[in-house]
Design an enzyme around this catalytic site. Structure first.
Site, PDB file in Angstrom:
ATOM      1  N   ASP A  33      36.271  44.937  49.421  1.00 12.09           N
ATOM      2  CA  ASP A  33      36.444  45.742  48.212  1.00 12.09           C
ATOM      3  C   ASP A  33      37.241  46.980  48.619  1.00 12.09           C
ATOM      4  O   ASP A  33      36.885  47.651  49.579  1.00 12.09           O
ATOM      5  CB  ASP A  33      35.072  46.139  47.652  1.00 12.09           C
ATOM      6  CG  ASP A  33      35.155  46.735  46.261  1.00 12.09           C
ATOM      7  OD1 ASP A  33      35.947  47.683  46.065  1.00 12.09           O
ATOM      8  OD2 ASP A  33      34.436  46.271  45.377  1.00 12.09           O
ATOM      9  N   ILE A  34      38.335  47.271  47.905  1.00  8.31           N
ATOM     10  CA  ILE A  34      39.171  48.409  48.310  1.00  8.31           C
ATOM     11  C   ILE A  34      38.543  49.751  47.937  1.00  8.31           C
ATOM     12  O   ILE A  34      38.986  50.796  48.419  1.00  8.31           O
ATOM     13  CB  ILE A  34      40.609  48.322  47.758  1.00  8.31           C
ATOM     14  CG1 ILE A  34      40.630  48.384  46.237  1.00  8.31           C
ATOM     15  CG2 ILE A  34      41.299  47.079  48.290  1.00  8.31           C
ATOM     16  CD1 ILE A  34      42.026  48.617  45.663  1.00  8.31           C
ATOM     17  N   GLN A  96      31.439  45.026  34.185  1.00  9.33           N
ATOM     18  CA  GLN A  96      32.497  44.202  34.767  1.00  9.33           C
ATOM     19  C   GLN A  96      33.845  44.822  34.419  1.00  9.33           C
ATOM     20  O   GLN A  96      34.119  45.139  33.259  1.00  9.33           O
ATOM     21  CB  GLN A  96      32.418  42.765  34.239  1.00  9.33           C
ATOM     22  CG  GLN A  96      33.416  41.826  34.891  1.00  9.33           C
ATOM     23  CD  GLN A  96      33.299  40.386  34.378  1.00  9.33           C
ATOM     24  OE1 GLN A  96      32.589  40.103  33.414  1.00  9.33           O
ATOM     25  NE2 GLN A  96      34.006  39.488  35.034  1.00  9.33           N
ATOM     26  N   HIS A 102      33.063  37.371  40.170  1.00  8.47           N
ATOM     27  CA  HIS A 102      33.006  37.806  41.562  1.00  8.47           C
ATOM     28  C   HIS A 102      31.626  38.372  41.877  1.00  8.47           C
ATOM     29  O   HIS A 102      30.926  38.857  41.010  1.00  8.47           O
ATOM     30  CB  HIS A 102      34.098  38.836  41.886  1.00  8.47           C
ATOM     31  CG  HIS A 102      34.080  40.074  41.040  1.00  8.47           C
ATOM     32  ND1 HIS A 102      34.479  40.083  39.715  1.00  8.47           N
ATOM     33  CD2 HIS A 102      33.712  41.341  41.333  1.00  8.47           C
ATOM     34  CE1 HIS A 102      34.374  41.321  39.236  1.00  8.47           C
ATOM     35  NE2 HIS A 102      33.894  42.099  40.191  1.00  8.47           N
ATOM     36  N   PHE A 103      31.261  38.234  43.135  1.00  3.73           N
ATOM     37  CA  PHE A 103      30.004  38.756  43.646  1.00  3.73           C
ATOM     38  C   PHE A 103      30.301  39.864  44.646  1.00  3.73           C
ATOM     39  O   PHE A 103      31.175  39.712  45.495  1.00  3.73           O
ATOM     40  CB  PHE A 103      29.196  37.653  44.355  1.00  3.73           C
ATOM     41  CG  PHE A 103      28.564  36.679  43.417  1.00  3.73           C
ATOM     42  CD1 PHE A 103      27.212  36.784  43.089  1.00  3.73           C
ATOM     43  CD2 PHE A 103      29.303  35.657  42.846  1.00  3.73           C
ATOM     44  CE1 PHE A 103      26.621  35.883  42.217  1.00  3.73           C
ATOM     45  CE2 PHE A 103      28.716  34.752  41.968  1.00  3.73           C
ATOM     46  CZ  PHE A 103      27.368  34.868  41.653  1.00  3.73           C
ATOM     47  N   HIS A 104      29.582  40.975  44.527  1.00  7.35           N
ATOM     48  CA  HIS A 104      29.661  42.071  45.484  1.00  7.35           C
ATOM     49  C   HIS A 104      28.556  41.864  46.514  1.00  7.35           C
ATOM     50  O   HIS A 104      27.408  41.606  46.147  1.00  7.35           O
ATOM     51  CB  HIS A 104      29.402  43.417  44.802  1.00  7.35           C
ATOM     52  CG  HIS A 104      30.424  43.792  43.778  1.00  7.35           C
ATOM     53  ND1 HIS A 104      31.414  44.701  44.033  1.00  7.35           N
ATOM     54  CD2 HIS A 104      30.596  43.379  42.499  1.00  7.35           C
ATOM     55  CE1 HIS A 104      32.157  44.844  42.950  1.00  7.35           C
ATOM     56  NE2 HIS A 104      31.676  44.053  41.995  1.00  7.35           N
TER      57      HIS A 104
END
Length: 142
Positions: A33-34, A96, A102-104
């Site tokens: 994740d940026i 979202q 997507h999953f974090h």
């Protein structure tokens, strides 16, 4: 809502946008994740075009959740956090912001305050280093 083929994750999957990719196969892409909530914050996305958990196929969901667990194990091994948080948001009302499932996977340490999304973009060198460490750990996890 219709799936947007030009969302940032779709572009990353097609190789049209940069990302710190940790690992990918035919079904999933794993990347840093940026705007991480903590060191090692990683995203796992299916390559299947699905807006959220309500639209993904059963097979796609199975593949992405199994990869999410593998990534959680690797992050736990590499960063040795107090805990590992898995987050998956559906629709803007839940927070979202990219409309591709997507999953974090977020390492957590006691006392660390977090919101759902960070506002600070991490330095590329740090993301590259974290991706390398997680990739090495993933090589050891089936």
């Amino acid at each position: 809502m219709t799936y947007d083929e030009n969302n940032i994750f779709a572009k990353i999957i097609r190789g049209e946008a940069p990302a710190h990719i940790v690992e990918q196969d035919d079904a999933c892409l794993t990347m840093m994740d940026i705007m991480p909530q903590s060191p090692g914050h990683t995203l796992v996305i299916p390559k299947e075009p699905a807006i959220d958990v309500f639209e993904v196929s059963d097979r796609g969901l199975e593949q992405v959740i199994l990869q999410t667990r593998r990534v959680a194990r690797a992050i736990d091994r590499v960063f040795e956090p107090d805990g590992v948080m898995l987050v998956q948001l559906n629709r803007s009302g839940a927070g979202q912001s990219v409309f591709h499932l997507h999953f974090h996977v977020i390492p957590r340490w006691g006392g660390l305050q977090m919101a759902f999304h960070s506002r600070d973009v991490e330095k590329s060198e740090i993301l590259t280093e974290h991706a390398s460490k997680i990739r090495s750990a993933l090589a050891e996890i089936v």
